[in-house]
Design a protein around this motif. Structure first.
Motif, short mmCIF file in Angstrom:
data_model
loop_
_atom_site.label_atom_id
_atom_site.label_comp_id
_atom_site.label_asym_id
_atom_site.label_seq_id
_atom_site.Cartn_x
_atom_site.Cartn_y
_atom_site.Cartn_z
N GLY A 81 -15.04 -2.14 16.95
CA GLY A 81 -14.37 -1.90 15.68
C GLY A 81 -14.15 -3.18 14.92
N TRP A 82 -15.04 -4.11 15.04
CA TRP A 82 -14.91 -5.38 14.34
C TRP A 82 -15.16 -5.19 12.86
N ALA A 83 -14.71 -6.13 12.08
CA ALA A 83 -14.81 -6.00 10.64
C ALA A 83 -15.41 -7.25 10.02
N LYS A 84 -16.58 -7.10 9.41
CA LYS A 84 -17.14 -8.13 8.54
C LYS A 84 -16.78 -7.72 7.13
N ALA A 85 -16.06 -8.57 6.46
CA ALA A 85 -15.57 -8.22 5.13
C ALA A 85 -15.55 -9.47 4.30
N GLY A 86 -16.17 -9.39 3.11
CA GLY A 86 -16.28 -10.59 2.31
C GLY A 86 -17.04 -11.63 3.11
N ASP A 87 -16.52 -12.84 3.18
CA ASP A 87 -17.23 -13.92 3.88
C ASP A 87 -16.77 -14.09 5.32
N HIS A 88 -15.89 -13.24 5.80
CA HIS A 88 -15.28 -13.48 7.11
C HIS A 88 -15.38 -12.27 8.04
N ILE A 89 -15.10 -12.55 9.31
CA ILE A 89 -15.00 -11.51 10.31
C ILE A 89 -13.56 -11.43 10.77
N TYR A 90 -13.05 -10.22 10.90
CA TYR A 90 -11.67 -9.99 11.33
C TYR A 90 -11.69 -9.41 12.73
N LEU A 91 -11.07 -10.09 13.68
CA LEU A 91 -11.10 -9.64 15.06
C LEU A 91 -9.69 -9.40 15.57
N PRO A 92 -9.50 -8.31 16.35
CA PRO A 92 -8.20 -8.10 16.97
C PRO A 92 -7.95 -9.22 18.00
N ALA A 93 -6.80 -9.86 17.93
CA ALA A 93 -6.44 -10.89 18.91
C ALA A 93 -5.82 -10.18 20.11
N ILE A 94 -6.45 -10.29 21.23
CA ILE A 94 -6.02 -9.52 22.39
C ILE A 94 -4.59 -9.89 22.78
N GLY A 95 -3.75 -8.88 22.93
CA GLY A 95 -2.37 -9.07 23.36
C GLY A 95 -1.42 -9.54 22.27
N ARG A 96 -1.93 -9.93 21.12
CA ARG A 96 -1.08 -10.48 20.07
C ARG A 96 -1.00 -9.51 18.89
N HIS A 97 0.05 -9.67 18.08
CA HIS A 97 0.18 -8.84 16.89
C HIS A 97 -0.51 -9.54 15.72
N GLU A 98 -1.79 -9.81 15.90
CA GLU A 98 -2.52 -10.62 14.92
C GLU A 98 -3.98 -10.20 14.85
N LEU A 99 -4.53 -10.41 13.66
CA LEU A 99 -5.98 -10.43 13.53
C LEU A 99 -6.40 -11.88 13.36
N LEU A 100 -7.51 -12.24 13.98
CA LEU A 100 -8.09 -13.56 13.76
C LEU A 100 -9.10 -13.45 12.62
N ILE A 101 -9.07 -14.41 11.72
CA ILE A 101 -10.06 -14.47 10.64
C ILE A 101 -11.05 -15.57 11.01
N VAL A 102 -12.30 -15.21 11.10
CA VAL A 102 -13.32 -16.12 11.61
C VAL A 102 -14.39 -16.33 10.55
N ASP A 103 -14.82 -17.57 10.39
CA ASP A 103 -15.93 -17.90 9.49
C ASP A 103 -17.22 -17.81 10.29
N PRO A 104 -18.08 -16.84 9.99
CA PRO A 104 -19.28 -16.68 10.81
C PRO A 104 -20.33 -17.77 10.60
N SER A 105 -20.14 -18.65 9.62
CA SER A 105 -21.13 -19.72 9.48
C SER A 105 -20.94 -20.79 10.54
N ASN A 106 -19.73 -20.92 11.09
CA ASN A 106 -19.52 -21.91 12.16
C ASN A 106 -18.69 -21.34 13.32
N TRP A 107 -18.31 -20.07 13.22
CA TRP A 107 -17.54 -19.39 14.27
C TRP A 107 -16.21 -20.06 14.55
N LYS A 108 -15.62 -20.66 13.52
CA LYS A 108 -14.28 -21.23 13.66
C LYS A 108 -13.24 -20.25 13.10
N GLU A 109 -12.06 -20.30 13.70
CA GLU A 109 -10.94 -19.54 13.17
C GLU A 109 -10.49 -20.20 11.88
#
Lengths: 398, 398
Positions: free
Chosen positions: B261-289
């Motif tokens: 259920g990952w999300a590519k939206a606009g220029d970023h990928i949104y990933l569920p952060a396991i165990g946390r109440h957060e989504l990670l926003i990742v830049d797929p050009s360098n895979w950095k948060e």
């Protein structure tokens, strides 16, 4: 002898005749999924072939669609109906499961392409003459809205580059006036029109990125393109790729490239450079040109394989017998072949394992394996042009 | 009176009976397109509903699919058949046009998801027990290949994160061994297996980007993820997002997030952060948060609306009654609502105008307009879980 038949026999015979008529009536067409169907336009004969891509066969032909030169098509959201836009202003609704015409209207005098709304309920057609966009009910083909393309000076324009966009919108360009218009049908059948004048001279075609966000119009009268961010239309239209060199050598333009055949592949967009034997490589994060690829002729379509690993290109006359394949990671041409004169269109299956190519002057459609480049099969077709697969139903901006 | 019937009447009556029987026989299912169909899994009863998204109605129910907890489905390329993967190892082929089971095999003891090959001919199932992947002919459900997930030490692993990829490949992860394997079926029914050992501890699920290029496995035993570029597998697996903070607070994990259920939206990928109440926003050009978004609970699915303008999120117990909607340009939560306890799945129509949401404990599926957030309709369903629309047939990596 008629008088000697008893009433019970008479009733029985009548019932029999009725039942026989019922059974003999054309049976419902074969029950089958519509996910692997498509049509091939036979432009000279006003006919479309209905084909399927699983076993790669022709299932039927449907006649009577009028002038199909430069015809295109969109599909209903259930993938049962193709809406075919003819050059003569004809809008024809074709049932591809029970192959026949189920609706047809002559909605303009000279038209160029169409689109289907996000919810599938509206079909829009772009007209050269009379210039404007007409919008129809996709069930009945009844007119829902008429949008004459008249600018502030009262001049009526040809409309081009019509696409659908999220939010029940259609976006198109006014060739003569140099404007982009958004028609928003989210409130019902009376659209809210937003106009962007002064975008540059002679927009000739346009594309929208596959997320439906960026609308980009090619400008025949300028050395650049016009870009509208549909997520922020209040920011207005921006000129991009200014001075990319369209005019440097004043090459004669044999055929206007199709921007609808744009290619987003890997991190870049590949656009046909009008009049030049080049593709422009553009970085969509800033809309700057980052490179060029020399190709075999004036590109017409530059289409990405659905996974974006390859871009396939066809060309204008006199180079229109050839297809080139660009490998995206290396940006090199890795394959070239010449199926025959007048390659008019390329259509990938939705997951990209096959490509269907129409070769008008040889009278066939060829199907290739996109990984090995081997020819899988060919189908005879009478002057084939556009090929449209039903999976287009689920894509934005076609 | 029977003896008084003349031969002609007798024949007529017999013909009538035969014809009536013919007419009364079960008619072929209604001829209709299959582009707007889908199934809803009713997990407790071993049943699926067949639904359509144009008028948003239930068309049929099909029973007898076994244990459907955590069930998922893929579709044939003609969008006629759903392949349903049950937790009990059952692989069931359901005809959604003429609603019934047309094939069923118990292929493993405990299975978790499946995939269909690029050409639609192979269906692969990922098994916990016995650990490995089995591959079936999509027409007949005959076994084509059995790939036991045995590592170099002879240890057999659960397999997870099974996806299809271009080039007739399946990619999956070995939970116990910490490996990623590629099974390439492009040469036929004997796959070429490429193994990537040592990717990190306990890969629990994976995603592949929608172009089929990047395969990313979440690691339950590490504070990061493993990434494989399928365009350049020779470069091996790279660790990304190392130290994103999975372990900072040692939050109890109520439910493993679904990376599918990952999300590519606009220029970023949104990933569920396991165990946390957060989504990670990742830049797929360098895979950095590049950022995080605080959300209502432990995210389970973070799914992009198909145009990428919104990300919809549901949550693990005890926050599983709520859905939040993130606006991508502003990265703000713009809407929140609570349809009821145990929201298990969200499925967008392919062009994104509707979202279907299963609310298990309330016994219904709700359909929302994604632009206005208004509820369009609701359908009763018996403990609904997964919702799968037939347009998935045309997407890679599901």
């Amino acid at each position: 002898m008629g008088g000697s038949i008893s009433p019970i026999v008479r009733i029985t015979l009548l019932a029999l005749v009725a039942l026989a008529a019922y059974v003999a009536s054309p049976r419902a067409a074969e029950l089958r999924g519509s996910g692997d169907l498509g049509i091939i336009v036979e432009r000279a004969t006003g006919r479309v072939q209905v084909i399927e891509t699983t076993n790669r066969t022709r299932l039927a032909t449907v006649e009577g669609l009028g002038d199909l030169s430069h015809a295109s098509a969109v599909f209903s959201r259930d993938q049962r109906y193709a809406y075919v836009f003819g050059r003569d202003g004809g809008l024809t609704k074709v049932d591809v499961l029970d192959p026949k015409i189920v609706g047809r209207v002559i909605q303009g005098g000279n038209s160029i392409g169409g689109a289907i709304s996000q919810d599938g309920k509206l079909v829009a057609v772009s007209n050269y003459k009379p210039g404007g966009v007409k919008v129809f009910n996709s069930d009945t083909l009844e007119l829902v809205a008429d949008i004459p393309a008249v600018d502030a000076d009262g001049v009526r324009s040809k409309t081009v580059g019509l696409v659908d966009a999220p939010g029940q919108r259609f976006v198109f360009s006014l060739y003569d006036a140099g404007e982009i218009w958004i028609a928003d049908f989210s409130a019902g059948s009376t659209p809210k029109i937003t106009k962007f004048p002064g975008i540059g001279k002679l927009p000739y075609d346009a594309l929208v990125t596959d997320d439906g966000r960026y609308y980009i119009a090619g400008l025949f009268g300028e050395d650049g393109m016009a870009m509208l961010d549909l997520w922020s239309p209040e920011k207005g239209v921006t000129r991009i790729l200014d001075g990319y060199g369209k005019g440097e050598k004043k090459l004669p333009v044999y055929k206007m490239p199709h921007l609808e055949g744009w290619a987003k592949a890997g991190d870049h967009i590949y656009l046909p450079a009008i009049g030049r034997h080049e593709l422009l490589i553009v970085d969509p994060s800033n809309w700057k040109e980052v490179g060029r690829i020399q190709v075999h002729g004036q590109p017409v379509f530059a289409v990405a394989r659905p996974d974006g690993r390859q871009v396939w290109v066809n060309f204008a006359h006199p180079n229109n017998d050839t297809v080139q394949v660009i490998d995206v990671p290396s940006q090199k041409i890795i394959h070239q072949f010449a199926p025959g004169k007048a390659i008019l269109h390329l259509e990938f299956t939705p997951r990209g394992e096959q490509v269907w190519i129409s070769v008008r002057d040889v009278g066939k459609v060829e199907v290739y394996d996109t990984e090995t480049f081997a020819k899988i099969t060919e189908l005879p077709a009478d002057k084939p042009s556009g090929i449209f697969l039903s999976a287009r139903a689920h894509r934005t901006g076609l």
